[in-house]
Design a protein around this motif. Structure first.
Motif, PDB file in Angstrom:
ATOM      1  N   ALA A   1      28.125  -6.307  47.124  1.00 25.23           N
ATOM      2  CA  ALA A   1      27.006  -5.862  48.059  1.00 25.23           C
ATOM      3  C   ALA A   1      26.231  -4.764  46.925  1.00 25.23           C
ATOM      4  CB  ALA A   1      27.569  -4.863  49.029  1.00 25.23           C
ATOM      5  N   VAL A   2      26.622  -4.103  46.189  1.00 23.78           N
ATOM      6  CA  VAL A   2      25.879  -3.248  45.514  1.00 23.78           C
ATOM      7  C   VAL A   2      25.116  -3.908  44.516  1.00 23.78           C
ATOM      8  CG1 VAL A   2      25.864  -1.492  43.644  1.00 23.78           C
ATOM      9  CG2 VAL A   2      27.309  -1.224  45.932  1.00 23.78           C
TER      10      VAL A   2
ATOM     11  N   VAL B   1      35.171   0.169  36.586  1.00 25.54           N
ATOM     12  CA  VAL B   1      36.199   0.065  35.513  1.00 25.54           C
ATOM     13  C   VAL B   1      36.038   1.364  34.539  1.00 25.54           C
ATOM     14  CG1 VAL B   1      37.475  -0.988  33.991  1.00 25.54           C
ATOM     15  CG2 VAL B   1      37.001  -2.458  35.930  1.00 25.54           C
ATOM     16  N   ALA B   2      35.014   1.422  34.158  1.00 28.23           N
ATOM     17  CA  ALA B   2      34.593   2.592  33.209  1.00 28.23           C
ATOM     18  C   ALA B   2      34.765   3.796  33.789  1.00 28.23           C
ATOM     19  CB  ALA B   2      33.306   2.472  32.634  1.00 28.23           C
ATOM     20  N   ALA B   3      34.495   3.934  35.090  1.00 29.60           N
ATOM     21  CA  ALA B   3      34.625   5.437  35.604  1.00 29.60           C
ATOM     22  C   ALA B   3      35.900   5.675  35.931  1.00 29.60           C
ATOM     23  CB  ALA B   3      33.787   5.436  37.003  1.00 29.60           C
TER      24      ALA B   3
ATOM     25  N   ASP C   1      21.313   3.484  37.218  1.00 27.45           N
ATOM     26  CA  ASP C   1      22.402   3.530  35.929  1.00 27.45           C
ATOM     27  C   ASP C   1      23.623   3.308  36.518  1.00 27.45           C
ATOM     28  OD1 ASP C   1      22.878   5.982  37.440  1.00 27.45           O
ATOM     29  OD2 ASP C   1      21.724   7.271  36.211  1.00 27.45           O
ATOM     30  N   ALA C   2      24.701   3.352  35.459  1.00 29.34           N
ATOM     31  CA  ALA C   2      25.793   2.850  35.943  1.00 29.34           C
ATOM     32  C   ALA C   2      26.542   4.199  36.904  1.00 29.34           C
ATOM     33  CB  ALA C   2      26.864   3.077  34.569  1.00 29.34           C
TER      34      ALA C   2
ATOM     35  N   VAL D   1      28.340   3.180  40.708  1.00 23.68           N
ATOM     36  CA  VAL D   1      29.773   3.598  40.969  1.00 23.68           C
ATOM     37  C   VAL D   1      29.527   4.599  42.311  1.00 23.68           C
ATOM     38  CG1 VAL D   1      31.544   5.132  40.337  1.00 23.68           C
ATOM     39  CG2 VAL D   1      30.473   3.833  38.569  1.00 23.68           C
ATOM     40  N   ARG D   2      28.672   5.275  42.512  1.00 20.46           N
ATOM     41  CA  ARG D   2      28.607   6.269  43.567  1.00 20.46           C
ATOM     42  C   ARG D   2      28.388   5.460  44.860  1.00 20.46           C
ATOM     43  NH1 ARG D   2      25.422   8.383  47.127  1.00 20.46           N
ATOM     44  NH2 ARG D   2      23.613   6.907  46.615  1.00 20.46           N
ATOM     45  N   ARG D   3      27.641   4.312  44.601  1.00 19.72           N
ATOM     46  CA  ARG D   3      27.375   3.340  45.868  1.00 19.72           C
ATOM     47  C   ARG D   3      28.701   2.456  46.388  1.00 19.72           C
ATOM     48  NH1 ARG D   3      21.045   1.310  45.975  1.00 19.72           N
ATOM     49  NH2 ARG D   3      19.924   3.213  45.492  1.00 19.72           N
TER      50      ARG D   3
END
Length: 286
Positions: free
Chosen positions: A260-261, A277-279, A236-237, A241-243
């Motif tokens: 890479a992700v 960008v959303a985060a 999920d999004a 973002v975490r990665r």
């Protein structure tokens, strides 16, 4: 007096080299009460090559008269006849006439047997160099571009190796459509003129094969395509973002981290970029 039903015999015929004909084929051609052939002229060349003369009645059985002739052949079978069905090359019913007659015979409890013979499907599959443990035969694709692409997209995620027949003048368009539906890097093999004098096996990414075929290809064509790779884990999004954040904290630039992700997740870079960008817009720490 009740007459026992006869037998329907499906006979495989050579796909190129007449020397590949099974010995039983000549025996069946000589002994059948009725020989139903997709093309009687090709049958004549085949029997001449095998040095055999059919004793029974020879009738045509092709796409144009299959529906009308099937009841006639069923009646002959019910009357005790041994009916031999041969097509131009390979096994009857496999992208050739035969299924309708087999289904009608089975429905009437008539014995159906076969004389195994050469198969373009299995020959191409074995020569392709692609996985053979699981495969599916897709026959001929639709002639219209839109319908062809739609059919290919239906099997874009199929894990099994795919086998197709194609006409030489449509090969370049079909390979181009495969590149669009499956991705240009999907491995494939174009098998041309199998068992014949000018046999050729062309292997490579489907995009490269499309460019090669654009120059023009002749002969009988069988295309073998690698199955879809195993899908990466769906993320999920928030996980995307975490990665990216983990990679940035390890010293990677954001652009490289996103790329890479995207590869790890098996998704477009744009999807990872939009999640980042959303985060940031939502003021989630990266």
């Amino acid at each position: 007096m009740t007459v026992a039903p006869g037998t329907l015999v499906l006979a495989g015929t050579p796909i190129g080299d007449i020397a590949d004909a099974p010995p039983r084929l000549a025996e069946e051609l000589a002994g059948a009460d009725v020989v139903a052939a997709e093309d009687t002229r090709r049958l004549r060349r085949l029997t001449q090559g095998l040095g055999v003369q059919p004793k029974g009645r020879v009738v045509s059985y092709f796409e144009g008269n299959e529906a009308a002739r099937t009841p006639e052949l069923v009646e002959a079978l019910l009357g005790g006849a041994r009916v031999l069905l041969v097509t131009d090359a390979g096994m009857p019913s496999v992208s050739d006439p035969g299924y309708r007659l087999v289904a009608a015979a089975v429905e009437r409890d008539i014995k159906v047997t076969a004389v195994p013979g050469p198969s373009a499907v299995l020959t191409a599959l074995a020569l392709s160099g692609l996985p053979v443990d699981r495969f599916c035969f897709e026959g001929f694709l639709p002639r219209k571009a839109g319908e062809r692409l739609s059919r290919l997209r239906e099997v874009a995620d199929e894990r099994r190796t795919l086998v197709y027949f194609e006409a030489p003048h449509r090969l370049d368009d079909t390979l181009a459509a495969m590149a669009e539906a499956f991705g240009a890097e999907r491995r494939a093999a174009v098998c041309r003129e199998l068992t014949k004098t000018y046999e050729e096996i062309k292997r490579g990414p489907v995009g490269e094969l499309a460019a090669w075929a654009a120059e023009g290809v002749r002969g009988e064509i069988t295309v073998v395509v690698e199955g879809a790779p195993e899908k990466a884990e769906e993320l999920d999004a928030e996980e995307l973002v975490r990665r990216v954040r983990v990679r940035e904290e390890a010293g990677e630039r954001r652009k490289e981290a996103i790329a890479a992700v995207a590869v790890e997740a098996g998704v477009p870079k744009r999807e990872v970029f939009d999640a980042v960008v959303a985060a940031k817009t939502a003021q989630k720490p990266l």
